[in-house]
Write an enzyme that holds these catalytic residues in place. Structure first.
Site, PDB file in Angstrom:
ATOM      1  N   CYS A  54       0.801  -1.218   0.000  1.00  0.00           N
ATOM      2  CA  CYS A  54       0.000   0.000   0.000  1.00  0.00           C
ATOM      3  C   CYS A  54       0.833   1.267   0.000  1.00  0.00           C
ATOM      4  O   CYS A  54       2.011   1.269   0.339  1.00  0.00           O
ATOM      5  CB  CYS A  54      -0.900   0.047   1.245  1.00  0.00           C
ATOM      6  SG  CYS A  54      -2.062  -1.306   1.377  1.00  0.00           S
ATOM      7  N   CYS A 321      12.433  -1.363   6.483  1.00  0.00           N
ATOM      8  CA  CYS A 321      12.530  -2.352   5.405  1.00  0.00           C
ATOM      9  C   CYS A 321      13.603  -1.946   4.399  1.00  0.00           C
ATOM     10  O   CYS A 321      13.473  -0.926   3.717  1.00  0.00           O
ATOM     11  CB  CYS A 321      11.184  -2.483   4.695  1.00  0.00           C
ATOM     12  SG  CYS A 321      11.235  -3.543   3.236  1.00  0.00           S
ATOM     13  N   SER A 368      13.952  -0.310 -12.828  1.00  0.00           N
ATOM     14  CA  SER A 368      14.376  -0.383 -11.438  1.00  0.00           C
ATOM     15  C   SER A 368      15.856  -0.689 -11.277  1.00  0.00           C
ATOM     16  O   SER A 368      16.448  -0.378 -10.247  1.00  0.00           O
ATOM     17  CB  SER A 368      13.538  -1.428 -10.687  1.00  0.00           C
ATOM     18  OG  SER A 368      13.547  -2.659 -11.387  1.00  0.00           O
ATOM     19  N   ASP A 430      20.097  -6.028 -12.705  1.00  0.00           N
ATOM     20  CA  ASP A 430      18.699  -5.993 -12.264  1.00  0.00           C
ATOM     21  C   ASP A 430      18.689  -5.832 -10.754  1.00  0.00           C
ATOM     22  O   ASP A 430      19.685  -6.102 -10.079  1.00  0.00           O
ATOM     23  CB  ASP A 430      17.961  -7.264 -12.674  1.00  0.00           C
ATOM     24  CG  ASP A 430      16.454  -7.061 -12.770  1.00  0.00           C
ATOM     25  OD1 ASP A 430      15.985  -5.942 -12.454  1.00  0.00           O
ATOM     26  OD2 ASP A 430      15.744  -8.007 -13.151  1.00  0.00           O
ATOM     27  N   ASP A 431      17.543  -5.361 -10.214  1.00  0.00           N
ATOM     28  CA  ASP A 431      17.497  -5.086  -8.775  1.00  0.00           C
ATOM     29  C   ASP A 431      17.335  -6.344  -7.942  1.00  0.00           C
ATOM     30  O   ASP A 431      17.819  -6.422  -6.820  1.00  0.00           O
ATOM     31  CB  ASP A 431      16.396  -4.075  -8.440  1.00  0.00           C
ATOM     32  CG  ASP A 431      15.040  -4.486  -8.988  1.00  0.00           C
ATOM     33  OD1 ASP A 431      14.771  -5.701  -9.058  1.00  0.00           O
ATOM     34  OD2 ASP A 431      14.256  -3.602  -9.349  1.00  0.00           O
ATOM     35  N   CYS A 467       8.078 -12.568   3.483  1.00  0.00           N
ATOM     36  CA  CYS A 467       7.840 -11.400   4.335  1.00  0.00           C
ATOM     37  C   CYS A 467       6.368 -11.370   4.704  1.00  0.00           C
ATOM     38  O   CYS A 467       5.509 -11.552   3.853  1.00  0.00           O
ATOM     39  CB  CYS A 467       8.197 -10.108   3.601  1.00  0.00           C
ATOM     40  SG  CYS A 467       7.745  -8.601   4.498  1.00  0.00           S
ATOM     41  N   CYS A 528      15.485  -3.870   8.468  1.00  0.00           N
ATOM     42  CA  CYS A 528      14.954  -5.227   8.425  1.00  0.00           C
ATOM     43  C   CYS A 528      15.507  -5.929   7.191  1.00  0.00           C
ATOM     44  O   CYS A 528      15.302  -5.464   6.061  1.00  0.00           O
ATOM     45  CB  CYS A 528      13.433  -5.205   8.380  1.00  0.00           C
ATOM     46  SG  CYS A 528      12.698  -6.859   8.281  1.00  0.00           S
ATOM     47  N   CYS A 531      13.847 -10.897   4.765  1.00  0.00           N
ATOM     48  CA  CYS A 531      13.668 -11.643   3.520  1.00  0.00           C
ATOM     49  C   CYS A 531      14.996 -12.156   2.971  1.00  0.00           C
ATOM     50  O   CYS A 531      15.018 -13.062   2.134  1.00  0.00           O
ATOM     51  CB  CYS A 531      12.957 -10.783   2.480  1.00  0.00           C
ATOM     52  SG  CYS A 531      13.817  -9.245   2.082  1.00  0.00           S
TER      53      CYS A 531
END
Length: 546
Positions: A54, A321, A368, A430-431, A467, A528, A531
């Site tokens: 969100c 995060c 990205s 790439d990310d 996550c 954090c 992941c």
């Protein structure tokens, strides 16, 4: 916790989410929409790998009310800037600041551009309001779960928008239901709103509801993960969990002729709060600061003020995060005093130091990975050149009708710039890699265009754990890094080599600015990396089933 225990508990958590979706009730008309959205979302996840839950936004006009400022349009533009955080649904709720019984609300499934037209905007009269863009992780997809979520109390209406995911959803749900309060959805946002509607037993409210005390009580019960905007009749509360897991920042709307300075002394036309600062300039606002972890900020027509700060349990470190920097945030947003683009650039520099390779050009998977690719090129001295042309008219939610077309999905999204590719040794940045579905077809596309070598470099560490704090990361079994090591993955996708940025390298890139400046504030920062490492913040309760 041992790896087998983590894997077993991860499966249990996934089953909880399945039960949530199965229990969701929708009307027949909504069921059709929900089914179509479900297909669309599945395709999006398969193509893009990761999705954020969100984005939240709030705005309030200063001075005399009714205001001359079009608050609904301010919020709408703010949500457009946050569209990357959620494309499933959106909504706006406004208040005129007088009648507390009802708010003006418009929300539904779809993108901002299709949901809000002249007619809907005219109905959103108000001097303050909040907005939301959504991509579901908890509660399922459907109109019933669109936000902002509005509830009616004996003290008037309350509207709430939420970014994140409550890690102790089940225990909070049991507590609310035990009070005799009915819950009509499985949305975390409804659960939070209903929690706030009940006064804590130890809080005196002889003169009316003590909203900061109610918010504090909720924050003590829910360690993470959330950034909230809560609207009452004439004020907005901006709230960030004590770990600072999700972003939230404050902006100041200045007069159009105010110029481009820091505008600290310029009278405010209004105040905004947002998940990211990227849209502030487009609405005539200037970035002020972040909402601190555990902080409750009250915005009113008079300005903003901190009304409370809730401490983290046992004085643990904050846990912002780290993937906000890697993937989710827009490059022009500011977190922790630094621009996201700058951090991504530094990730590319660090990636070259850790995984150099002889090549003719450096390029990226648009868009990205582009900032990291520029960093890799600058640090290595290898020329940067574009090798992929993106088709901007292929949406993230394009429904793939067959396996063959699904496999060719990348061809719809990208074309190869053959003059830049033919006969060249390429480093493609790439990310991240999630399932590994996308990178293989891209490599084939480049080889078909004449690339002599294709070396893949990933500007983040391998994703290995799910996550449950607001990011849609799949189960461990679906994550390609848990199946194949870098050499095996390179062979699997058809690359000449493949390497990831290390966890230490990512943290180094994120914290470099504060460390170089000798910023004492950096001592209180923390990120954090659950992941990536499986180390979840907060000493999470057993019911989470990690």
């Amino acid at each position: 916790m041992s790896a087998p225990q983590q894997q077993q508990q991860s499966q249990q958590k996934q089953q909880q989410h399945v039960r949530v979706v199965e229990q969701q009730q929708v009307e027949p008309a909504e069921a059709v929409t929900s089914s179509m959205e479900s297909e669309s979302i599945s395709a999006s996840k398969e193509l893009t790998g990761l999705t954020h839950e969100c984005g939240v936004f709030g705005a309030i006009a200063c001075g005399d009310w009714p205001t001359q400022m079009d608050i609904a349009h301010v919020i709408c533009l703010g949500l457009v800037a946050l569209q990357h955080r959620g494309q499933e649904s959106a909504g706006i709720a406004t208040s005129e600041g007088k009648c507390s019984k009802n708010f003006n609300v418009h929300k539904g499934m779809g993108m901002i551009s299709t949901l809000f037209n002249d007619d809907s905007m005219k109905k959103l009269r108000g001097n303050l309001g909040i907005g939301h863009t959504r991509y579901s992780t908890a509660g399922g997809s459907g109109v019933v779960n669109c936000q902002p979520f509005e509830v009616h109390t004996t003290h008037g209406a309350l509207a709430l928008a939420h970014n994140g995911e409550l890690v102790n959803n089940e225990s909070l749900r049991r507590e609310v239901l035990a009070r005799g309060v009915g819950l009509s959805t499985h949305s975390d946002s409804e659960l939070i709103a209903q929690s706030l509607c009940c006064a804590p037993e130890d809080v005196s409210e002889l003169d009316g509801p003590n909203w900061p005390a109610r918010i504090r009580h909720f924050m003590m019960l829910a360690p993470l993960s959330y950034s909230l905007v809560i609207m009452l009749k004439d004020k907005i509360y901006a709230v960030r969990d004590t770990y600072g897991n999700r972003p939230l920042c404050i902006g100041k709307i200045v007069p159009i002729n105010a110029g481009h300075g820091n505008n600290l002394d310029t009278p405010a036309d209004g105040w905004v709060v947002s998940s990211e600062s990227c849209g502030f300039l487009s609405i005539g606002a200037r970035y002020v600061r972040e909402v601190e972890p555990g902080e409750i900020v009250e915005l009113s027509r008079s300005g903003y003020r901190t009304v409370d700060i809730v401490e983290r349990p046992d004085f643990k470190r904050m846990a912002f995060c780290i993937f906000e920097y890697v993937y989710f945030a827009r490059g022009d947003s500011i977190f922790e005093g630094q621009m996201v683009y700058t951090v991504r650039l530094q990730c590319g520099r660090q990636l070259w130091r850790e995984a150099p390779v002889e090549a003719d050009i450096v390029s990226s998977v648009p868009e990205s990975g582009t900032a990291a690719a520029h960093g890799y090129a600058r640090e290595s001295g290898i020329e940067f050149a574009e090798v992929l042309c993106r088709n901007r008219y292929v949406g993230r939610t394009f429904i793939q009708p067959s396996t063959r077309l699904r496999q060719l999905g990348v061809a719809k999204k990208f074309g190869a710039l053959s003059e830049n590719v033919a006969g060249k040794r390429l480093v493609l940045i790439d990310d991240s890699i999630v399932r590994g579905n996308t990178i293989g077809p891209i490599i084939k596309l480049l080889r078909d265009a004449g690339a002599r070598e294709v070396h893949i470099r990933i500007a983040s560490p391998p994703l290995q754990y799910p996550c449950y704090m607001g990011i849609n990361i799949p189960t461990r079994e679906e994550l390609i890094a848990n199946k194949l090591n870098p050499d095996q993955l390179a062979r699997h996708v058809g690359a000449d080599s493949l390497a990831y940025l290390s966890v230490e390298g990512l943290v180094e890139a994120v914290q470099l600015k504060h460390r170089d400046a000798g910023d004492s504030k950096s001592k209180g920062t923390g990120h954090c990396t659950a992941c990536l490492t499986g180390e979840y913040p907060g000493g999470l309760p057993d019911e989470l089933s990690w």
